[in-house]
Design a protein around this motif. Structure first.
Motif, mmCIF file in Angstrom:
data_model
loop_
_atom_site.group_PDB
_atom_site.id
_atom_site.type_symbol
_atom_site.label_atom_id
_atom_site.label_comp_id
_atom_site.label_asym_id
_atom_site.label_seq_id
_atom_site.Cartn_x
_atom_site.Cartn_y
_atom_site.Cartn_z
ATOM 1 N N LYS A 3 0.662 -1.368 0.145
ATOM 2 C CA LYS A 3 -0.007 0.125 0.136
ATOM 3 C C LYS A 3 0.753 1.246 -0.218
ATOM 4 O O LYS A 3 0.704 2.224 -0.580
ATOM 5 C CB LYS A 3 -0.981 0.019 1.298
ATOM 6 C CG LYS A 3 -1.810 -1.089 1.307
ATOM 7 C CD LYS A 3 -3.111 -0.854 0.117
ATOM 8 C CE LYS A 3 -4.064 -1.761 0.284
ATOM 9 N NZ LYS A 3 -5.158 -1.867 -0.781
ATOM 10 N N GLU A 6 2.312 1.840 -3.423
ATOM 11 C CA GLU A 6 1.112 2.371 -4.420
ATOM 12 C C GLU A 6 0.963 3.650 -4.268
ATOM 13 O O GLU A 6 0.698 4.383 -5.287
ATOM 14 C CB GLU A 6 -0.082 1.548 -3.999
ATOM 15 C CG GLU A 6 -0.057 0.100 -4.804
ATOM 16 C CD GLU A 6 -1.426 -0.546 -4.580
ATOM 17 O OE1 GLU A 6 -2.455 -0.023 -4.636
ATOM 18 O OE2 GLU A 6 -1.507 -1.853 -4.380
ATOM 19 N N GLU A 58 -5.153 4.874 0.179
ATOM 20 C CA GLU A 58 -4.174 3.820 0.532
ATOM 21 C C GLU A 58 -3.647 4.203 2.084
ATOM 22 O O GLU A 58 -3.407 4.959 2.627
ATOM 23 C CB GLU A 58 -2.977 3.761 -0.447
ATOM 24 C CG GLU A 58 -3.547 3.635 -1.910
ATOM 25 C CD GLU A 58 -4.087 2.138 -1.939
ATOM 26 O OE1 GLU A 58 -3.797 1.183 -1.594
ATOM 27 O OE2 GLU A 58 -4.990 2.348 -2.904
#
Length: 58
Positions: A3, A6, A58
């Motif tokens: 995460k 990302e 995220e």
């Protein structure tokens, strides 16, 4: 991809789109037709916003 990676990637993409947006805005009035330029500016703006929103999730 985790995460954090990302979110970092999305932030970099948003920064890139914002840079392209500023470049497009500065080139208004050049030989590229207005509707095309306006569409490009809108696309870069929406892409940057979308990436930022995804990164915040995220």
């Amino acid at each position: 991809m985790n995460k954090q990676n990302e979110a970092s990637l999305l932030e970099r993409l948003a920064d890139t789109f914002e840079t392209k947006l500023r470049e497009s805005e500065r080139s208004i009035g050049t030989d590229i037709p207005g509707p095309y330029r306006e569409g490009q500016i809108d696309a870069f703006g929406w892409a940057a916003t979308y990436c930022r929103l995804l990164a915040e999730r995220e």
